[in-house]
Design a protein around this motif. Structure first.
Motif, short mmCIF file in Angstrom:
data_model
loop_
_atom_site.label_atom_id
_atom_site.label_comp_id
_atom_site.label_asym_id
_atom_site.label_seq_id
_atom_site.Cartn_x
_atom_site.Cartn_y
_atom_site.Cartn_z
N SER A 258 77.42 87.06 27.59
CA SER A 258 77.17 88.45 27.99
C SER A 258 75.74 88.86 27.64
N GLU A 259 75.26 88.40 26.48
CA GLU A 259 73.90 88.72 26.04
C GLU A 259 72.86 88.17 27.01
N GLU A 260 73.06 86.94 27.44
CA GLU A 260 72.13 86.33 28.40
C GLU A 260 72.17 87.07 29.73
N PHE A 261 73.36 87.43 30.18
CA PHE A 261 73.48 88.11 31.46
C PHE A 261 72.77 89.45 31.43
N LEU A 262 73.02 90.24 30.39
CA LEU A 262 72.40 91.57 30.31
C LEU A 262 70.89 91.47 30.22
N THR A 263 70.40 90.49 29.47
CA THR A 263 68.96 90.30 29.36
C THR A 263 68.36 89.97 30.73
N GLY A 264 69.00 89.07 31.47
CA GLY A 264 68.52 88.69 32.79
C GLY A 264 68.57 89.84 33.77
N TYR A 265 69.65 90.62 33.72
CA TYR A 265 69.75 91.76 34.63
C TYR A 265 68.65 92.78 34.37
N ALA A 266 68.41 93.05 33.09
CA ALA A 266 67.35 94.01 32.75
C ALA A 266 65.98 93.50 33.22
N ILE A 267 65.72 92.21 33.03
CA ILE A 267 64.44 91.64 33.48
C ILE A 267 64.32 91.77 34.99
N SER A 268 65.40 91.52 35.72
CA SER A 268 65.35 91.60 37.18
C SER A 268 65.03 93.00 37.67
N GLN A 269 65.38 94.01 36.87
CA GLN A 269 65.08 95.38 37.26
C GLN A 269 63.60 95.70 37.15
N GLY A 270 62.88 94.88 36.42
CA GLY A 270 61.45 95.11 36.27
C GLY A 270 60.59 94.28 37.19
N LEU A 271 61.22 93.55 38.12
CA LEU A 271 60.47 92.68 39.02
C LEU A 271 60.45 93.25 40.44
N PRO A 272 59.41 92.93 41.21
CA PRO A 272 59.39 93.34 42.62
C PRO A 272 60.28 92.43 43.46
N GLY A 273 60.47 92.80 44.71
CA GLY A 273 61.23 91.95 45.61
C GLY A 273 62.72 92.24 45.60
N PRO A 274 63.52 91.32 46.08
CA PRO A 274 64.96 91.56 46.26
C PRO A 274 65.70 91.71 44.94
#
Length: 401
Positions: A258-274
């Protein structure tokens, strides 16, 4: 629908610019496409763009990616459409693979490797809540839709199997399609000229990957099938994708924590694109046992699986959508599908929060993130950057103490 024929290079250059500058999700993306491709370049008219975007919104899959592919299809046919898809998803795909490699390296080589994400993990919940509010405001317009949303949220809370979600979507669409007589009638008779090639391609890949994965048990094939199936069933954008992926890859298969998933999701929110780029991160970590090459392969497999079905479907439906949308049951079914998607989005906020400690720190981080998104003009990348800096600073202070 008249469109402007252009050289591939110029159109793909504009797609690349969008892929590295389109922060803020589908709404910001559409505004940028309107500015660059309609007003500055004249590739198509504003009405043409809005029609294509509306069509993509009622199909499963990533709306922004389908819109880019559809514009490419209108301008230069299937070849340009597939090139558009590749150029659009490549920067975010590479960045999320890099994020997965970095996260895995930190966990293997340092103690407390995800301590820098102490803030951004609960912040991910704030992003989900904000997205849920915006989505519900647009999609829920009737009491029936509200009831469907609450029922689907309840079911998703307690029966969060990945196999339940597509059934819920089908039931939701069927239930509101029965109220088709409330939809306005269209005077002219709908004429459907259906060409089945792309539908057969979509269904053939779906069935073929499932059968091949079942008999070979090879992880790369099963991963492709998992993401292809999710990409074929998601209505409502990247936020709605989250509960599907969390349930399947964290709770059901335990490929990620769960920790890895939440970290990845948060990072994805800071990136451009899809926004579907979170899938690339999950695919990479799902194949970490095969080393660096496995993570890279897993990321690209996930990207292919999540983005291809929506592209196949838009190519299929775009040819006869003008006729299909005149059928009232079709338009009525969209209300139920959207309501169920909103319910699953509510469930996602709960499911993602459940593994976190329900302490004051996490609750304040969630509330603060929501408040920044709702009441300030700070961009998502800046908010994520602030969260990472806060996490690093917090750990530094604790270490000094």
């Amino acid at each position: 629908m008249a469109v402007k024929r252009v050289r591939y290079y110029f159109y793909l250059r504009d797609v690349l610019v969008l892929s590295v500058t389109a922060f803020g999700g589908p709404q910001a993306f559409l505004a940028m496409v309107l500015d660059i491709m309609v007003r500055k370049r004249g590739y198509l008219s504003e009405n043409d763009l809005m029609e294509l975007n509306a069509l993509c919104q009622v199909l499963p899959g990533p709306t922004s990616t389908q819109t880019i592919s559809a514009i490419g299809y209108r301008i230069g046919g299937p070849n340009l459409a597939y090139l558009s898809l590749f150029v659009w998803i490549l920067p975010a795909t590479l960045l999320m693979i890099l994020a997965a490699v970095l996260i895995d390296f930190l966990q293997e080589n340092t103690a407390g490797s995800l301590d820098f994400a102490k803030f951004i993990q609960p912040m991910a919940i704030g992003f989900i809540i904000f997205a849920a509010q915006k989505t519900i405001r647009i999609m829920i317009q009737t009491k029936e839709a509200m009831v469907l949303m609450m029922l689907s949220a309840f079911v998703a809370f307690f029966y969060n199997s990945p196999f339940v979600f597509p059934l819920m979507l089908a039931i939701g669409g069927l239930s509101t399609s029965l109220k088709y007589n409330k939809q306005p009638k269209v005077n002219d008779k709908a004429i459907l000229n259906v060409k089945w090639a792309n539908f057969i391609l979509w269904a053939g890949v779906l069935i073929g990957a499932a059968v091949l994965g079942h008999f070979t048990r090879l992880l790369p094939i099963r991963l492709f099938e998992n993401f292809y199936r999710n990409g074929s069933l998601i209505f409502g954008g990247g936020q709605v994708l989250v509960p599907y992926l969390y349930t399947e890859f964290v709770e059901f298969k335990n490929y990620l924590t769960s920790e890895e998933f939440l970290t990845g999701y948060a990072i994805s929110q800071g990136l451009p694109g899809p926004t579907f780029s979170i899938s690339t991160y999950i695919g990479a970590l799902s194949m970490r046992e095969f080393g660096l090459s496995g993570k890279i392969l897993g990321g690209f497999i996930a990207a292919a699986g999540i983005f291809l079905p929506g592209t196949f479907l838009i190519f299929f439906v775009i040819r006869f959508w003008d006729g299909l949308k005149k059928y009232r049951p079709v338009r009525a079914a969209l209300e139920g599908i959207n309501a169920v998607s909103c319910g699953m989005l509510l469930a996602a906020a709960y499911l993602l929060f459940e593994p976190l400690d329900a302490n004051t720190f996490n609750i304040l981080a969630i509330v603060a993130t929501y408040a920044l998104l709702q009441f300030t003009k700070l961009s998502s990348p800046l908010i994520i950057a602030l969260g990472i800096v806060a996490g690093i600073s917090y750990n530094w202070v604790i270490a000094l103490i």
